[in-house]
Write a protein that holds these residues in place. Structure first.
Motif, short mmCIF file in Angstrom:
data_model
loop_
_atom_site.label_atom_id
_atom_site.label_comp_id
_atom_site.label_asym_id
_atom_site.label_seq_id
_atom_site.Cartn_x
_atom_site.Cartn_y
_atom_site.Cartn_z
N LEU A 38 0.81 -1.22 0.00
CA LEU A 38 0.00 0.00 0.00
C LEU A 38 0.84 1.27 0.00
N LEU A 39 2.18 1.09 0.10
CA LEU A 39 3.06 2.25 0.23
C LEU A 39 2.88 3.29 -0.88
N PRO A 40 2.85 2.89 -2.15
CA PRO A 40 2.70 3.91 -3.21
C PRO A 40 1.44 4.75 -3.06
N ASP A 41 0.32 4.11 -2.70
CA ASP A 41 -0.93 4.85 -2.56
C ASP A 41 -0.96 5.67 -1.28
N ILE A 42 -0.40 5.12 -0.19
CA ILE A 42 -0.42 5.83 1.10
C ILE A 42 0.36 7.13 1.01
N TYR A 43 1.53 7.06 0.41
CA TYR A 43 2.40 8.24 0.38
C TYR A 43 2.38 8.97 -0.98
N ILE A 100 3.39 8.04 -4.02
CA ILE A 100 4.66 7.95 -4.76
C ILE A 100 4.54 7.04 -5.97
N SER A 101 3.31 6.72 -6.36
CA SER A 101 3.14 5.86 -7.52
C SER A 101 3.42 6.60 -8.83
N ARG A 102 3.40 7.94 -8.81
CA ARG A 102 3.66 8.74 -10.01
C ARG A 102 4.39 10.03 -9.64
N VAL A 103 5.26 10.48 -10.57
CA VAL A 103 6.03 11.73 -10.37
C VAL A 103 5.10 12.91 -10.60
N GLU A 104 5.10 13.85 -9.65
CA GLU A 104 4.17 14.99 -9.72
C GLU A 104 4.87 16.33 -9.85
N SER A 105 6.22 16.36 -9.78
CA SER A 105 6.91 17.65 -9.79
C SER A 105 8.32 17.49 -10.37
N ASN A 106 8.84 18.62 -10.91
CA ASN A 106 10.22 18.66 -11.40
C ASN A 106 11.15 19.28 -10.37
N LEU A 156 11.55 9.37 -4.12
CA LEU A 156 10.82 8.11 -3.99
C LEU A 156 9.88 7.87 -5.17
N GLN A 157 9.28 8.97 -5.65
CA GLN A 157 8.38 8.84 -6.81
C GLN A 157 9.13 8.37 -8.05
N TRP A 158 10.33 8.94 -8.28
CA TRP A 158 11.14 8.52 -9.42
C TRP A 158 11.57 7.07 -9.26
N ALA A 159 11.99 6.69 -8.04
CA ALA A 159 12.41 5.31 -7.79
C ALA A 159 11.27 4.33 -8.03
#
Length: 502
Positions: free
Chosen positions: A41-46, A48-54, A62-65
């Motif tokens: 559930l980590l990606p949804d909780i925090y 980090i499943s998608r990159v949102e900023s440059n 973490l999002q890039w990883a």
């Protein structure tokens, strides 16, 4: 439903060891389960499943990883290239919208890209030095460069991502530290706290279970001890186990049984002493009263003729003999019971011994108009026993005297002595045709001062010690004595002795 004996019999040390091990295993399993759930559930909780900023931050990193990890998993899939490329489009959509250039090659050839190889290579070189580095994650003020390689069953893949719009500023660093702090003091902190709570709760549960398996039998033990201390010696603690508590419970139950038996035995002995004292007083008073009465008759001149005086003196003498006999039997019994009597044992042929004994007593019994018959085995039959002849002679004398004293007035006294020889023992049976003994009285005839006739008016008819002396002497010979009887038909006294090798 009762627990199995295997569980009940576990030793306390084993229980504690098992409980500790079970607590640790339970805690580890629960924490691992929580981590696996948290990880899924980590990606949804925090988010980090998608990159949102440059702009650089811990969350952004973490999002890039997570994005690169998703790309790698997709490339390792065994599906068709069309399906994989379609899924890659969805994964890379957010980074493409942020101006990222993507070039993925398979076995050195273009596989999936939104730009050309030369263009992305030239753009990457303007941001950082990419030569000689197989894999790299570069987050810089003038852009982002990511190079990754993966080998799967489908082939070798090279992932190249460049974003010239990516920036790292002092504000970003401060924001990154703040995000890092929030990450571990916020949701992550909550998860760590939950893991700790799981460990505490699981250990508490296991401790309660273990405590119950120990305290429950201890409470039974305590309640039972209170019952026994209160005088309830019929109480038995109900706990059947071979562990430490079970062994203690068994010892207490055995101790209670022995204590109860000891108290009952002491009560019987106290009653026996009372009866013995009463018997001694009674049996001494009778001849003493007789002596006193006849002495007074002599003193007061009532016996005024030589013949009368002789009769008085004979009565006094007989009463004195009765007292002497009583005291002699008391002394003999006392010595026998105290264990101070030593037998003069010799190996003797019991058949020959009985034959000689009866021949020696024959004249005396014929004078007394008593018929005695010996039914021994063949004269050549030999059966050796360890015997004290003098002591055993007293046994036979007492039994025969008893048979004469309690003979029937309706018929002439007849006594039959028989001998049976067995491999390991011999049995002597002495039967009479007297008045017999009731079933109620039969079990008491070897008790001290016991007589079936409770009147006790004539000491010379029996002190009640004769058969008690017989019992002690026979048991000193490692033998056994018992009786059978039928009222009105007679009594049989039987003696068994161990047979010795010739």
């Amino acid at each position: 439903m009762k627990r199995s004996n295997k569980t009940r019999n576990l030793k306390i040390a084993t229980r504690i060891s098992i409980a500790t091990l079970a607590s640790i295993i339970t805690s580890v399993v629960m924490v691992i389960a929580a981590i696996l759930i948290f990880r899924s559930l980590l990606p949804d909780i925090y988010g980090i499943s998608r990159v949102e900023s440059n702009e650089y931050s811990i969350i952004n990193q973490l999002q890039w990883a997570q994005t690169i990890s998703s790309i790698n998993r997709e490339l390792a899939d065994n599906g068709s290239d069309e399906v994989i490329k379609e899924d890659l489009s969805g994964i890379t959509k957010s980074i493409s919208e942020l101006g990222s250039k993507i070039y993925i090659s398979k076995n050195g050839k273009k596989y999936f890209a939104n730009t050309e190889k030369n263009e992305i290579k030239a753009l990457a070189s303007t941001i950082t030095d990419t030569s000689g580095k197989r894999n790299m994650y570069y987050y810089g003020k003038n852009g982002l460069v990511i190079k990754s390689h993966i080998k799967t069953q489908n082939g070798k893949f090279a992932i190249n991502i460049v974003n010239p719009n990516y920036t790292v500023s002092d504000y970003s660093l401060r924001n990154s530290l703040q995000s890092f702090k929030l990450l571990f003091t916020g949701r992550s902190g909550f998860m760590i706290l939950m893991a700790l709570l799981i460990i505490i709760v699981s250990n508490l549960i296991m401790s309660l279970i273990t405590s119950r398996t120990i305290t429950a039998p201890i409470k039974k033990l305590s309640d039972g001890a209170n019952e026994i201390a209160g005088g309830n010696l019929d109480y038995h603690i109900d706990y059947d186990s071979t562990n430490e508590i079970g062994v203690t419970v068994k010892s207490i139950n055995d101790m209670t049984d022995k204590l109860k038996y000891s108290i009952e035995r002491q009560s019987e002995m106290a009653q026996s002493r009372k009866e013995m004292t009463a018997g001694i007083a009674h049996d001494l008073r009778t001849p003493l009263t007789s002596i006193k009465g006849y002495v007074e008759g002599l003193r007061d001149g009532i016996a005024n003729t030589p013949k009368k005086q002789e009769r008085y003196l004979q009565t006094i003498y007989s009463s004195a003999l009765d007292m002497e006999k009583l005291l002699d039997e008391l002394l003999t019994l006392s010595k026998l019971e105290s264990g101070n009597t030593q037998l003069d044992l010799i190996k003797i042929d019991i058949n020959e011994y009985l034959t000689e004994y009866l021949a020696e007593k024959e004249n005396k019994w014929q004078t007394g108009n008593i018929t005695i018959k010996y039914s021994g085995p063949n004269i050549k039959s030999k059966a050796y026993v360890m015997l004290d002849p003098n002591r055993f002679s007293r046994v036979l004398n007492n039994i025969i005297s008893n048979a004469v004293k309690y003979s029937s007035k309706a018929r002439k006294p007849a006594i039959n002595i028989s001998l049976e020889i067995y491999d390991k023992s011999i049995i002597i049976a002495i039967s009479d045709n007297g008045i017999g003994i009731s079933e109620e009285n039969l079990k008491h005839i070897f008790d001290i001062f016991y007589r079936a006739d409770q009147a006790r008016t004539r000491v010379h008819d029996g002190s009640g010690l004769g058969l008690a002396v017989c019992k002690e002497i026979v048991e000193l010979h490692q033998g056994h004595i018992w009786a059978t009887s039928k009222e009105g038909h007679g009594t049989t006294i039987m003696i068994s002795l161990n047979r010795e090798d010739a």
